[in-house]
Design a protein around this motif. Sequence first.
Motif, PDB file in Angstrom:
ATOM      1  N   ASP A   1      -5.422   1.546  -2.915  1.00  0.00           N
ATOM      2  CA  ASP A   1      -4.850   1.861  -1.603  1.00  0.00           C
ATOM      3  C   ASP A   1      -5.627   2.991  -0.945  1.00  0.00           C
ATOM      4  O   ASP A   1      -6.171   3.866  -1.631  1.00  0.00           O
ATOM      5  CB  ASP A   1      -3.382   2.277  -1.747  1.00  0.00           C
ATOM      6  CG  ASP A   1      -2.492   1.118  -2.153  1.00  0.00           C
ATOM      7  OD1 ASP A   1      -2.916  -0.037  -1.965  1.00  0.00           O
ATOM      8  OD2 ASP A   1      -1.389   1.370  -2.675  1.00  0.00           O
ATOM      9  N   ASP A   2      -5.637   2.987   0.375  1.00  0.00           N
ATOM     10  CA  ASP A   2      -6.358   4.032   1.109  1.00  0.00           C
ATOM     11  C   ASP A   2      -5.858   5.428   0.750  1.00  0.00           C
ATOM     12  O   ASP A   2      -6.648   6.367   0.632  1.00  0.00           O
ATOM     13  CB  ASP A   2      -6.195   3.815   2.624  1.00  0.00           C
ATOM     14  CG  ASP A   2      -7.047   2.660   3.123  1.00  0.00           C
ATOM     15  OD1 ASP A   2      -7.920   2.214   2.371  1.00  0.00           O
ATOM     16  OD2 ASP A   2      -6.825   2.209   4.266  1.00  0.00           O
ATOM     17  N   ALA A   3      -4.546   5.562   0.575  1.00  0.00           N
ATOM     18  CA  ALA A   3      -3.984   6.871   0.270  1.00  0.00           C
ATOM     19  C   ALA A   3      -4.464   7.394  -1.072  1.00  0.00           C
ATOM     20  O   ALA A   3      -4.545   8.605  -1.285  1.00  0.00           O
ATOM     21  CB  ALA A   3      -2.452   6.804   0.277  1.00  0.00           C
TER      22      ALA A   3
ATOM     23  N   GLY B   1       0.812  -1.214   0.000  1.00  0.00           N
ATOM     24  CA  GLY B   1       0.000   0.000   0.000  1.00  0.00           C
ATOM     25  C   GLY B   1       0.841   1.257   0.000  1.00  0.00           C
ATOM     26  O   GLY B   1       1.889   1.315   0.639  1.00  0.00           O
ATOM     27  N   ARG B   2       0.364   2.266  -0.732  1.00  0.00           N
ATOM     28  CA  ARG B   2       1.000   3.578  -0.702  1.00  0.00           C
ATOM     29  C   ARG B   2       0.665   4.230   0.626  1.00  0.00           C
ATOM     30  O   ARG B   2      -0.493   4.355   0.992  1.00  0.00           O
ATOM     31  CB  ARG B   2       0.456   4.429  -1.850  1.00  0.00           C
ATOM     32  CG  ARG B   2       1.095   5.796  -2.007  1.00  0.00           C
ATOM     33  CD  ARG B   2       2.308   5.776  -2.925  1.00  0.00           C
ATOM     34  NE  ARG B   2       3.399   4.948  -2.445  1.00  0.00           N
ATOM     35  CZ  ARG B   2       4.375   4.488  -3.231  1.00  0.00           C
ATOM     36  NH1 ARG B   2       4.395   4.751  -4.507  1.00  0.00           N
ATOM     37  NH2 ARG B   2       5.339   3.749  -2.726  1.00  0.00           N
ATOM     38  N   MET B   3       1.681   4.611   1.371  1.00  0.00           N
ATOM     39  CA  MET B   3       1.457   5.210   2.674  1.00  0.00           C
ATOM     40  C   MET B   3       1.091   6.692   2.529  1.00  0.00           C
ATOM     41  O   MET B   3       1.209   7.278   1.462  1.00  0.00           O
ATOM     42  CB  MET B   3       2.705   5.070   3.551  1.00  0.00           C
ATOM     43  CG  MET B   3       3.234   3.640   3.659  1.00  0.00           C
ATOM     44  SD  MET B   3       2.184   2.578   4.665  1.00  0.00           S
ATOM     45  CE  MET B   3       3.045   1.000   4.578  1.00  0.00           C
ATOM     46  N   GLY B   4       0.678   7.296   3.647  1.00  0.00           N
ATOM     47  CA  GLY B   4       0.228   8.682   3.618  1.00  0.00           C
ATOM     48  C   GLY B   4       1.319   9.668   3.258  1.00  0.00           C
ATOM     49  O   GLY B   4       1.048  10.742   2.721  1.00  0.00           O
ATOM     50  N   ASN B   5       2.584   9.333   3.537  1.00  0.00           N
ATOM     51  CA  ASN B   5       3.694  10.213   3.157  1.00  0.00           C
ATOM     52  C   ASN B   5       4.960   9.395   3.000  1.00  0.00           C
ATOM     53  O   ASN B   5       5.042   8.244   3.443  1.00  0.00           O
ATOM     54  CB  ASN B   5       3.891  11.345   4.174  1.00  0.00           C
ATOM     55  CG  ASN B   5       4.189  10.823   5.576  1.00  0.00           C
ATOM     56  OD1 ASN B   5       5.200  10.160   5.800  1.00  0.00           O
ATOM     57  ND2 ASN B   5       3.303  11.110   6.520  1.00  0.00           N
ATOM     58  N   ILE B   6       5.940   9.985   2.355  1.00  0.00           N
ATOM     59  CA  ILE B   6       7.173   9.278   2.029  1.00  0.00           C
ATOM     60  C   ILE B   6       7.962   8.933   3.285  1.00  0.00           C
ATOM     61  O   ILE B   6       8.705   7.944   3.324  1.00  0.00           O
ATOM     62  CB  ILE B   6       8.034  10.130   1.059  1.00  0.00           C
ATOM     63  CG1 ILE B   6       9.149   9.288   0.434  1.00  0.00           C
ATOM     64  CG2 ILE B   6       8.604  11.345   1.765  1.00  0.00           C
ATOM     65  CD1 ILE B   6       8.661   8.262  -0.543  1.00  0.00           C
ATOM     66  N   ARG B   7       7.801   9.721   4.370  1.00  0.00           N
ATOM     67  CA  ARG B   7       8.544   9.450   5.597  1.00  0.00           C
ATOM     68  C   ARG B   7       8.165   8.104   6.207  1.00  0.00           C
ATOM     69  O   ARG B   7       9.015   7.360   6.702  1.00  0.00           O
ATOM     70  CB  ARG B   7       8.299  10.564   6.621  1.00  0.00           C
ATOM     71  CG  ARG B   7       8.934  11.878   6.260  1.00  0.00           C
ATOM     72  CD  ARG B   7       8.658  12.946   7.310  1.00  0.00           C
ATOM     73  NE  ARG B   7       7.253  13.291   7.395  1.00  0.00           N
ATOM     74  CZ  ARG B   7       6.445  12.920   8.390  1.00  0.00           C
ATOM     75  NH1 ARG B   7       6.916  12.186   9.380  1.00  0.00           N
ATOM     76  NH2 ARG B   7       5.174  13.282   8.404  1.00  0.00           N
TER      77      ARG B   7
END
Length: 774
Positions: A534-536, A502-508
């Motif tokens: 993905d949720d993001a 999944g693509r996360m909310g931010n790159i960090r």
Amino acid sequence: MANRKLYRILKKIKQEQPAVRALSDEELSGKTGEFRMRIAQGASADSLLPEAFAVVCEADRRILGMEPYDCQILGGVALHYGYLAEMNTGEGKTLTATLPLYLNALTGKSTILVTANDYLAERDAKEMGPVYEFLGITVRSGVRQEEEGKTHNAWKRQIYNADIVYTTHSTLGFDYLMNNLVSSAEDRFMREFYYVIIDEADMVLMDAATMPLVISGAPRVQSNLYEIADFFVTTLQEDRDYIKEENSVWLTDEGVAYAERYFRINGFYEAENFELNRHVTLALKAHFTMERNKDYVVTEKGEISLLDNSTGRVLPGMKLRGGIHQALETKEKVQVTQENRSVASITYQNLFLLFPRMSGMSGTIADAKRELRKIYKKKVAVIPPHKPLQRVDQKDLFFKTAEQQYEEAVREVLERHETGQPVLVMTSTIADTQLVSHALIEKQVPHSVLNANNAYWEAQIIKEAGQKGIVTVSTGMAGRGTDIRLGDGVAELGGLAVIGIGRMGNIRVERQARGRAGRQGDPGCSQFFVSLEDDAVSAVGEKVLERYVDKDRRISKGHLRRLINGTQKVQEERSAAGRQSTVDYDKVLKRQRTMMYDVRNRLLDGGSLEQQLILQLAWEGVERFLKEHPHPAAGEINRYMLDNLSYRLDNRFLNARHMKKKMLKKKIRFYVETVWKRKTELFSSEEELREYIRLCSLRAIDNAWVEQVDYLQQLQYVVSGLAAAQRNPVFEYHREAYDSFIRMENVIKKDIVRNVFLGQKSYGKAGEMQVLFP
């Protein structure tokens, strides 16, 4: 700070080390007294840095058997100079912190390290404690249980009086608020803030920045509007009645008109409909901006528990403010808890800006350097690793549907597991960990799951995650605090493999996940599997899914990659805007809080209002009364006197209606002065009277400030819906907050007069003055 300057200071430290190493244990530990004497004679901490750092490095070597590497010394220098240091996972941030903590503790001012959870604060204080004790520095953990025979404040005072304190960001925040709610100077337990190091700084300063710390007080009358508002929002239709964007939702013009018809009211945004407006806004947020098992969980006991989005941990005891928690409970059909007044509140942003010297460290902070510079006025220093990074970060694999994405991810896990290579599967939500777990069970792959539902086993699960043949499924890894060490023979198999789904909310967050592999030059690899579902991606808009997934439309790999990566950028921009909005809203509360706490502290420290000022305030109150009642009857005057000045009825105002205004004012002024003279005669000395006025003033300020904090908490939710009314929510909030502050000032003045004139003094067993307030 340019890296050249860091290295110049490192060179000076290295030059000091041979002489320090030649010292005996007694001479080494005696350096602390010497340093403190030099500071007392005017030397700065900066001038002592090379020698003091060399002393700590040698103490670390002798006591712990761990001598800081050059990269750790560089990190320590950056932390001392107030930078946010990016240090890779596994680089030894705990040992790094001993250097600047020791140096700043030499000043005799408060020196604090805050970390992600109680376990880490307790562990780090215990593990690093022997070094400090050897050097004659006291250290305490701020999260320990109270000792028997000590009051809460006495125990806290003992903690914060230590030279160095290890605690959590939430504990520090709540302690700060509690310290400013005490009723006497003797009850205060915190020293003035000076130096702080924030571990996992990006998580605290950014990911947790929009959730303020709130202390609740007396319960408010429980509203019956939660269920009514909850049912109302279930009848709404998106885009027609309301619009949703990221963490915001508001009624459209058509939605407002529908609400006015539904509730049979005029003017949804008018002041008389404040409570209804607030409850509808809360219900909208509960239904359309917060997801179960992502933002919160429903426990087996039927309670709503919040989740930390960056770690997947449950936040025990934390409740959302302003009624949103009760709106969630209504949505989930669990018992609605009592809504309490907010008596004190602060965001992490403003909490850490209270420190004259603030620094922090994290493995992924450089990605947010612009925002951190803008909000906190802090620069980021990237510290090179001790050993070159060997981890192989493979290119992301993109999929159209979640089904394809999960199939390929699980297949990758199986292939690596068959070789014996340990695998860490990272997901963004609890629901995703459960999906992966079920798929692995079907394939008969033994594995551990680490999420909010079983955080109790966290340390053990992470400890085993690097062993041969182990598969671990986890939510976010920020702040876990425990390195994944490779077992025997694992390096030959390629080290730990991180599989992100999944693509996360931010790159960090993704870098944090990748960073679990390849610590300290270990081999390892990472691979992310992402899709349009993905949720993001879906959080940015359902139109993407409708266009490509639901209609089975073909899409090129390049277009797919741009679409998915673009959504993450939009997510990051929206999150940054949300954090900026929090700053904009909180500016008002910050200014008001600073003013009120300053006034409280002056009163706590023995300050008091002059007698002449009390008389002036009493007369101002009378003039407001006469302005509101230009021709008052005797009954109206006596009612005012009974409520504000004296419990004795007076017959001098029987003919008030027939008196000229000038004569009436003269009689009232004389009456006020007479009542005041009778009051002052009850005190044996000027000091006793001053103490009485001080206590009465403090009570008036506290009561009014509690109401103001609670009102501003509610107001923020109400104005968030004003975008639909073509009004700027932040501007409206600032305007109303200013007006409410003026109203609060008038209430304080009135209540000071009431408390002073109508209060009754007595004395406790210890001889302290007590006041029975009206």
